[in-house]
Design a protein around this motif. Structure first.
Motif, PDB file in Angstrom:
ATOM      1  N   UNK B 182       0.989  -1.183   0.126  1.00  0.00           N
ATOM      2  CA  UNK B 182      -0.175  -0.018   0.113  1.00  0.00           C
ATOM      3  C   UNK B 182       0.872   1.291  -0.037  1.00  0.00           C
ATOM      4  N   UNK B 183       2.121   1.101   0.636  1.00  0.00           N
ATOM      5  CA  UNK B 183       2.953   2.369   0.828  1.00  0.00           C
ATOM      6  C   UNK B 183       3.480   2.528  -0.491  1.00  0.00           C
ATOM      7  N   UNK B 184       3.885   1.513  -1.223  1.00  0.00           N
ATOM      8  CA  UNK B 184       4.366   1.684  -2.419  1.00  0.00           C
ATOM      9  C   UNK B 184       3.504   2.057  -3.506  1.00  0.00           C
ATOM     10  N   UNK B 185       2.118   2.039  -3.150  1.00  0.00           N
ATOM     11  CA  UNK B 185       1.247   2.387  -4.459  1.00  0.00           C
ATOM     12  C   UNK B 185       1.063   3.677  -3.834  1.00  0.00           C
ATOM     13  N   UNK B 186       1.547   4.389  -2.921  1.00  0.00           N
ATOM     14  CA  UNK B 186       1.593   5.852  -2.347  1.00  0.00           C
ATOM     15  C   UNK B 186       0.417   6.225  -1.521  1.00  0.00           C
ATOM     16  N   UNK B 187      -0.056   5.147  -0.871  1.00  0.00           N
ATOM     17  CA  UNK B 187      -1.144   5.446   0.177  1.00  0.00           C
ATOM     18  C   UNK B 187      -0.640   6.135   1.275  1.00  0.00           C
ATOM     19  N   UNK B 188      -1.520   7.048   1.856  1.00  0.00           N
ATOM     20  CA  UNK B 188      -0.959   7.722   3.265  1.00  0.00           C
ATOM     21  C   UNK B 188      -1.235   7.079   4.362  1.00  0.00           C
ATOM     22  N   UNK B 189      -0.809   7.697   5.364  1.00  0.00           N
ATOM     23  CA  UNK B 189      -1.252   6.771   6.692  1.00  0.00           C
ATOM     24  C   UNK B 189      -2.514   6.459   7.158  1.00  0.00           C
ATOM     25  N   UNK B 190      -3.597   7.540   6.798  1.00  0.00           N
ATOM     26  CA  UNK B 190      -4.986   7.258   7.102  1.00  0.00           C
ATOM     27  C   UNK B 190      -5.309   6.131   6.060  1.00  0.00           C
ATOM     28  N   UNK B 191      -5.142   6.538   4.855  1.00  0.00           N
ATOM     29  CA  UNK B 191      -5.648   5.480   3.905  1.00  0.00           C
ATOM     30  C   UNK B 191      -5.202   3.947   4.252  1.00  0.00           C
ATOM     31  N   UNK B 192      -3.983   3.839   4.674  1.00  0.00           N
ATOM     32  CA  UNK B 192      -3.616   2.275   5.088  1.00  0.00           C
ATOM     33  C   UNK B 192      -4.259   2.025   6.100  1.00  0.00           C
ATOM     34  N   UNK B 193      -4.640   2.898   7.282  1.00  0.00           N
ATOM     35  CA  UNK B 193      -5.200   2.551   8.544  1.00  0.00           C
ATOM     36  C   UNK B 193      -6.854   2.139   7.909  1.00  0.00           C
ATOM     37  N   UNK B 194      -7.497   2.854   7.133  1.00  0.00           N
ATOM     38  CA  UNK B 194      -8.720   2.557   6.931  1.00  0.00           C
ATOM     39  C   UNK B 194      -8.954   1.502   6.046  1.00  0.00           C
ATOM     40  N   UNK B 195      -8.110   1.364   4.978  1.00  0.00           N
ATOM     41  CA  UNK B 195      -8.507   0.457   3.996  1.00  0.00           C
ATOM     42  C   UNK B 195      -7.451  -0.704   4.143  1.00  0.00           C
ATOM     43  N   UNK B 196      -6.441  -0.920   4.835  1.00  0.00           N
ATOM     44  CA  UNK B 196      -5.772  -2.000   4.952  1.00  0.00           C
ATOM     45  C   UNK B 196      -5.928  -2.530   6.308  1.00  0.00           C
ATOM     46  N   UNK B 197      -5.311  -1.827   7.167  1.00  0.00           N
ATOM     47  CA  UNK B 197      -4.937  -2.275   8.578  1.00  0.00           C
ATOM     48  C   UNK B 197      -6.352  -2.903   9.162  1.00  0.00           C
ATOM     49  N   UNK B 198      -7.329  -1.863   9.393  1.00  0.00           N
ATOM     50  CA  UNK B 198      -8.546  -2.024  10.147  1.00  0.00           C
ATOM     51  C   UNK B 198      -9.413  -3.295   9.511  1.00  0.00           C
ATOM     52  N   UNK B 199      -9.669  -3.312   8.376  1.00  0.00           N
ATOM     53  CA  UNK B 199     -10.206  -4.479   7.870  1.00  0.00           C
ATOM     54  C   UNK B 199      -9.678  -5.761   8.137  1.00  0.00           C
ATOM     55  N   UNK B 200      -8.114  -5.923   7.753  1.00  0.00           N
ATOM     56  CA  UNK B 200      -7.697  -7.108   8.125  1.00  0.00           C
ATOM     57  C   UNK B 200      -7.584  -7.389   9.677  1.00  0.00           C
ATOM     58  N   UNK B 201      -7.572  -6.504  10.332  1.00  0.00           N
ATOM     59  CA  UNK B 201      -7.584  -6.941  11.957  1.00  0.00           C
ATOM     60  C   UNK B 201      -8.934  -6.816  12.544  1.00  0.00           C
ATOM     61  N   UNK B 202      -9.866  -6.846  11.606  1.00  0.00           N
ATOM     62  CA  UNK B 202     -11.396  -6.761  12.161  1.00  0.00           C
ATOM     63  C   UNK B 202     -11.725  -7.792  13.191  1.00  0.00           C
ATOM     64  N   UNK B 203     -11.416  -8.876  12.766  1.00  0.00           N
ATOM     65  CA  UNK B 203     -12.007 -10.191  13.666  1.00  0.00           C
ATOM     66  C   UNK B 203     -11.395 -10.014  15.236  1.00  0.00           C
ATOM     67  N   UNK B 204     -10.125  -9.417  15.273  1.00  0.00           N
ATOM     68  CA  UNK B 204      -9.655  -9.229  16.548  1.00  0.00           C
ATOM     69  C   UNK B 204     -10.281  -8.044  17.328  1.00  0.00           C
TER      70      UNK B 204
END
Lengths: 264, 281
Positions: B182-204
């Motif tokens: 995501x970083x390589x594709x130019x995503x910012x901190x918030x975008x990574x948090x919202x689009x990548x981290x939160x959905x993947x960590x959602x079960x926990x």
């Protein structure tokens, strides 16, 4: 953008702050127990161990520990037996209804504990059963047994069923397979499960509040004496109680060591 | 021999125990809640009076306070636990294990001991904090003890580990290369948090949030030890109805209301979460 080194410092400070916040109240109990005055006047004029002498001489200290221990021992036994059998059904065997069983099992964990205690109190009263330490065992077990079942199941997920089949093929009896193959695989989970059960029961307040009747376990006594009739005896007994649970855990860990050495 | 499946028989003792000591008491509570006010017997004289008077008699506010307290505690512990979980996951190793163990340890020290500690810490005049500040810097401070804020502080303090540990499992489910991609594709901190981290960590997150919320919904020790008389939570209201007013049906009706709120949250979540996938790791 913050530099890498600065960011690392921020992280260290964050973690230290969290740890400090978690341990300051516990340290406060320790500090409060070293007074000899009825009212808290920190920093104490005289630092003393009088409260501990008082606690050691007071028969209440023993009674509280005995009741808590009684409850915890029964909860451990129930959790280990029901939890081990339950874990076999949870993680070892594939059977019709397993998914439902797995989902239903977590419901008691996701249940407000004092409300569970109240529900049990009402049903017991309706059936004419007077609350005592035995009803507290039931209340604790409803919440703790599912947790222990999960703890044992986690270990069982890594278990290879083919080992049992291999043992059967080599001519082992059902009992031999259970003793030589299944049980050794279950044992670490059972041990952690027993530790969890003991500690969770020993320290539990919300499940005991409404279910233990006239028998007061340690956390409940501390809870009621905090609100009324405070003296340094309260923090002293809190420290002693925590220390005793630490000793029990240490003894269990030692026991495991001795047992595993004997087995080898 | 291995074909025959003994799974059900292994589950049976646990199922029987849970039906007897978890399901049956709940049925009795529901039954009692439908009885005429102040009765002590279970009959077939069903009615909804208790539920009607629950709100008329002012039991709405305690229920509301418990809901507000649980919501705030869940939000605050989540905000505190997320960076902590990320730090512990990112720097996994000896130090992280020690820190994790240190955070877990207080769970096994009784809630009453820790809340008592918090109250002596916050006590005005001769409390640990006030006394130390006075002795060292000659500074006088007031206290937040016996306020709603103190009760909330206690709830956050007690429930932080219940949020952190499921969250730690959730954060462990985020593959590191996904964030880098995501970083390589130019995503910012918030975008990574919202689009990548939160959905993947959602079960926990879901397990942690649910556990915290539900435990807080019934929590009463925090309000009793730290909140003084500033706030009456629903559990205290139920207890008052059961013990002092000797009105079991009303107490039962209030209990059922709490159970309904819990069930409305827990059932959909349990159906959605695959707990096996989380704990198998």
């Amino acid at each position: 953008m913050i530099g890498g080194r600065a960011r690392n410092w921020v992280k260290v400070i964050w973690v230290c702050t969290i740890l400090t916040a978690l341990y300051l109240p516990i340290l406060s109990v320790l500090l409060a127990s070293l007074a000899n005055t009825r009212y808290m006047r920190f920093p104490h004029k005289v630092w003393s161990l009088d409260a501990y002498r008082g606690a050691a001489a007071d028969y209440t200290t023993v009674t509280l520990h005995v009741i808590s221990l009684q409850i915890a021992v029964w909860v451990v036994l129930l959790s280990v037996v029901l939890g081990t059998l339950g874990a076999m059904a949870y993680a070892r065997y594939d059977w019709r209804g397993r998914t439902l069983f797995q989902k239903m099992l977590v419901l008691p964990i996701f249940f407000p504990q004092p409300v569970l205690g109240l529900a049990l109190l009402l049903s017991m009263s309706a059936l004419g059963i007077a609350p005592s330490w035995k009803t507290a065992v039931v209340a604790h077990a409803v919440w703790i047994v599912p947790i222990v079942t999960l703890v044992i199941s986690i270990r069982l997920f890594g278990y290879d069923v083919a080992q049992e089949e291999a043992a059967f093929d080599l001519g082992a009896s059902r009992w031999q397979v259970a003793r030589e193959v299944t049980f050794p695989a279950l044992w670490p989970g059972i041990f952690s499960g027993a530790l969890f059960a003991f500690l969770l029961s020993w320290s539990n307040l919300p499940l005991s509040i409404y279910t233990s009747g006239a028998d007061t376990p340690l956390p409940l006594w501390l809870f009621s004496r905090t609100a009324t009739n405070y003296s340094p005896l309260v923090p002293a007994i809190a420290v002693i109680g925590t220390f005793v649970s630490g000793l029990v855990v240490l003894a269990l860990l030692l026991l495991r060591r001795v047992l595993s050495r004997a087995a080898n | 021999m291995m074909r025959r499946n003994p799974g059900f028989w292994f589950a049976l003792p646990l199922i029987a125990a849970m039906l007897l000591f978890f399901a049956a008491p709940l049925v009795i509570v529901v039954w009692f809640s439908l009885m005429p006010p102040r009765s002590f017997d279970l009959t077939t004289d069903f009615g909804l009076q208790n539920y009607q008077s629950a709100f008329a008699d002012g039991y709405g506010p305690p229920l509301m306070w418990s809901l507000i307290g649980a919501t705030l505690t869940t939000a605050i512990t989540a905000a505190l636990a997320w960076p902590t979980a990320k730090i512990l996951h990112r720097h996994a190793g000896r130090w992280a294990s020690i820190v994790t163990a240190l955070i877990a340890l207080p769970i096994f020290i009784s809630e009453s001991v820790r809340l008592f500690g918090l109250s002596v810490f916050l006590m005005p005049g001769g409390g640990i904090l006030a006394g130390t500040l006075k002795a060292l810097f000659d500074v006088q401070i007031g206290t937040i003890l016996n306020t709603r804020f103190a009760a909330l502080l206690g709830m956050v303090y007690i429930h932080f580990p219940f949020m952190l540990f499921p969250m730690l499992l959730g954060v462990g489910m985020i593959p590191a290369d996904r964030i880098e991609a995501a970083q390589d594709l130019g995503a910012g901190r918030w975008a990574i948090l919202r689009e990548v981290e939160l959905p993947l960590a959602a079960p926990g997150l879901l397990v942690g949030g649910l556990l915290t919320f539900v435990l807080c919904l019934g929590a009463n020790a925090e309000a009793a030890i730290l909140g003084g008389r500033a706030v009456t939570v629903i559990t205290a209201a139920i207890e008052q109805r059961f013990n002092y007013a000797q009105d079991w049906p009303m107490g039962a009706a209030l209990t059922v209301l709490v159970i309904l709120v819990t069930a409305a949250l827990v059932f959909p979540a349990v159906r959605r979460i695959d707990l096996n996938r989380i704990i198998r790791r």
